[in-house]
Design a protein around this motif. Structure first.
Motif, PDB file in Angstrom:
ATOM      1  N   TRP A  16      -1.456  -1.537   8.063  1.00  0.00           N
ATOM      2  CA  TRP A  16      -2.063  -0.253   7.774  1.00  0.00           C
ATOM      3  C   TRP A  16      -3.560  -0.277   8.068  1.00  0.00           C
ATOM      4  O   TRP A  16      -4.094   0.588   8.747  1.00  0.00           O
ATOM      5  CB  TRP A  16      -1.819   0.110   6.308  1.00  0.00           C
ATOM      6  N   TRP A  28      -5.191   1.947  10.941  1.00  0.00           N
ATOM      7  CA  TRP A  28      -6.110   3.000  10.528  1.00  0.00           C
ATOM      8  C   TRP A  28      -7.471   2.832  11.217  1.00  0.00           C
ATOM      9  O   TRP A  28      -8.013   3.761  11.796  1.00  0.00           O
ATOM     10  CB  TRP A  28      -6.262   2.944   9.007  1.00  0.00           C
ATOM     11  N   THR A  41       1.657  11.530   1.725  1.00  0.00           N
ATOM     12  CA  THR A  41       1.401  12.599   2.699  1.00  0.00           C
ATOM     13  C   THR A  41       1.548  13.936   1.980  1.00  0.00           C
ATOM     14  O   THR A  41       2.604  14.239   1.431  1.00  0.00           O
ATOM     15  CB  THR A  41       2.413  12.503   3.859  1.00  0.00           C
ATOM     16  N   THR A  77       5.818   3.317   1.293  1.00  0.00           N
ATOM     17  CA  THR A  77       4.991   2.106   1.263  1.00  0.00           C
ATOM     18  C   THR A  77       4.775   1.591   2.679  1.00  0.00           C
ATOM     19  O   THR A  77       5.646   1.740   3.544  1.00  0.00           O
ATOM     20  CB  THR A  77       5.670   0.999   0.419  1.00  0.00           C
ATOM     21  N   VAL A  78       3.604   1.019   2.907  1.00  0.00           N
ATOM     22  CA  VAL A  78       3.292   0.464   4.229  1.00  0.00           C
ATOM     23  C   VAL A  78       2.685  -0.917   4.051  1.00  0.00           C
ATOM     24  O   VAL A  78       2.099  -1.229   3.010  1.00  0.00           O
ATOM     25  CB  VAL A  78       2.296   1.362   5.013  1.00  0.00           C
ATOM     26  N   VAL A 100      -3.592  12.801   4.028  1.00  0.00           N
ATOM     27  CA  VAL A 100      -2.845  11.571   3.770  1.00  0.00           C
ATOM     28  C   VAL A 100      -3.747  10.695   2.911  1.00  0.00           C
ATOM     29  O   VAL A 100      -4.921  10.507   3.238  1.00  0.00           O
ATOM     30  CB  VAL A 100      -2.473  10.851   5.084  1.00  0.00           C
ATOM     31  N   THR A 145       0.854  -1.189   0.000  1.00  0.00           N
ATOM     32  CA  THR A 145       0.000   0.000   0.000  1.00  0.00           C
ATOM     33  C   THR A 145       0.886   1.234   0.000  1.00  0.00           C
ATOM     34  O   THR A 145       1.899   1.279   0.688  1.00  0.00           O
ATOM     35  CB  THR A 145      -0.904   0.009   1.241  1.00  0.00           C
ATOM     36  N   ARG A 154       1.388   5.128   0.867  1.00  0.00           N
ATOM     37  CA  ARG A 154       0.866   6.232   1.689  1.00  0.00           C
ATOM     38  C   ARG A 154       1.477   7.525   1.164  1.00  0.00           C
ATOM     39  O   ARG A 154       2.696   7.675   1.128  1.00  0.00           O
ATOM     40  CB  ARG A 154       1.229   6.026   3.150  1.00  0.00           C
ATOM     41  N   TYR A 169      -4.178   7.040   0.451  1.00  0.00           N
ATOM     42  CA  TYR A 169      -3.670   5.674   0.296  1.00  0.00           C
ATOM     43  C   TYR A 169      -4.136   5.092  -1.039  1.00  0.00           C
ATOM     44  O   TYR A 169      -5.261   5.354  -1.485  1.00  0.00           O
ATOM     45  CB  TYR A 169      -4.202   4.781   1.424  1.00  0.00           C
TER      46      TYR A 169
END
Ligand SMILES: C[S@@+](CC[C@H](N)C(=O)[O-])C[C@H]1O[C@@H](n2cnc3c(N)ncnc32)[C@H](O)[C@@H]1O
Length: 277
Positions: free
Chosen positions: A74, A78, A8, A68-69, A39, A4, A6, A41
């Motif tokens: 995540w 979240w 920002t 990347t996460v 933010v 995933t 992310r 995704y």
């Protein structure tokens, strides 16, 4: 495997809504608002060279950071981070949240975060939720322009309105609004249509809500007046404190007088009524 992305972004409050709309077009599918910006995704596969260039052109090289996460972490992080939000008599919470005894006596609005705007995490939504208890009359017919998740309509119905019609130019809103109506048990009294006032042939609404932005609200004012009964409150939000004077000038031009106002941080909302004086 990290899969995933992310992103920002640093962006001023009044530019966020338009930026989120563009990001959604480029494949981003979840958003959080922060003190500095947004933010967003997306699946890592969507972060290709054309998307990077589009983001760079949109916000400038200094305004974004991509990383990347882990997907699983995540999601868990979240979801866990979405705390219930209190606004007036309401507590807004996602469907998976268990409410503690500190929320006893509050009316729960169950809204799951998806693509549509309106989870209670924005000041403009909370301002209207706090204004509603004083202006929703029993059996009122409500028009909610820019309904997003449907949160304001669902709240008005919980306060005793008989029906609500929500409209939104964002097609996600229809899906999400319908889901949230069912989650809150108001599906028989809440209808969501894709579009703006062009999809509302009805008039005679007892309460009109519009949490959008000034550039959309000002030209819409005469049409909002036309949709409302003569004594109906018209509630506007999505406005900055710095836009107060300009908005009230435009409202006066549309025959509306200020009845009540409220602010939180830099955001401002008002209740207007037809000026009979
Ligand atoms: C700030 S959000 C408000 C969502 C929700 N009503 C709330 O209070 O949290 C504004 C919404 O207005 C919608 N919108 C923008 N321009 C519009 C227009 N001309 N007509 C109808 N909806 C519009 C956007 O798609 C967005 O969902």
């Amino acid at each position: 495997m990290p899969d995933t992305l992310r992103l920002t972004l640093t962006v001023s409050p009044d530019a966020r809504e338009a930026l989120v709309a563009d990001l959604a077009d480029w494949g981003f599918d979840a958003f959080e608002e922060t003190d500095d910006g947004v933010v967003a995704y997306a699946p890592v596969a969507r972060w290709d060279a054309p998307t990077r260039e589009a983001v760079d052109r949109r916000v400038g090289g200094a305004g974004w950071r991509a990383e990347t996460v882990e997907d699983q972490d995540w999601n868990a992080t979240w979801e866990a981070s979405l705390e219930p939000v209190v606004a007036g008599p309401f507590v807004v919470a996602p469907s998976w949240a268990d409410l503690g005894p500190e929320h006893d006596g509050r009316t729960r609005l169950t809204v799951d975060p998806k693509m549509a705007f309106g989870t209670g995490y924005h000041e403009s939504t909370r301002l209207v939720l706090r204004l509603l208890p004083d202006i929703v009359l029993p059996d009122a017919r409500v028009l909610d322009v820019g309904t997003g998740t449907g949160i304001l309509s669902i709240a008005a119905l919980a306060l005793g309105a008989s029906s609500a019609l929500g409209v939104d130019i964002d097609p996600w809103s229809v899906t999400n609004g319908d889901e949230n109506a069912t989650r809150n048990g108001v599906q028989d009294r809440f209808e969501v249509r894709e579009g703006s006032l062009d999809v509302v042939p009805e008039d005679g609404f007892d309460l009109v809500l519009a949490n959008i932005i000034r550039s959309v609200l000002v030209p819409m004012l005469p049409d909002l007046v036309q949709k409302a009964t003569p004594r109906a409150p018209i509630v506007l939000a999505g406005l900055l404190v710095t836009e107060r004077e300009a908005l009230l000038d435009a409202a006066g031009g549309a025959g509306l007088a200020l009845e009540h106002e409220a602010s939180e941080n830099e955001w401002w909302a008002c209740v207007l009524r037809r000026d009979e004086g």
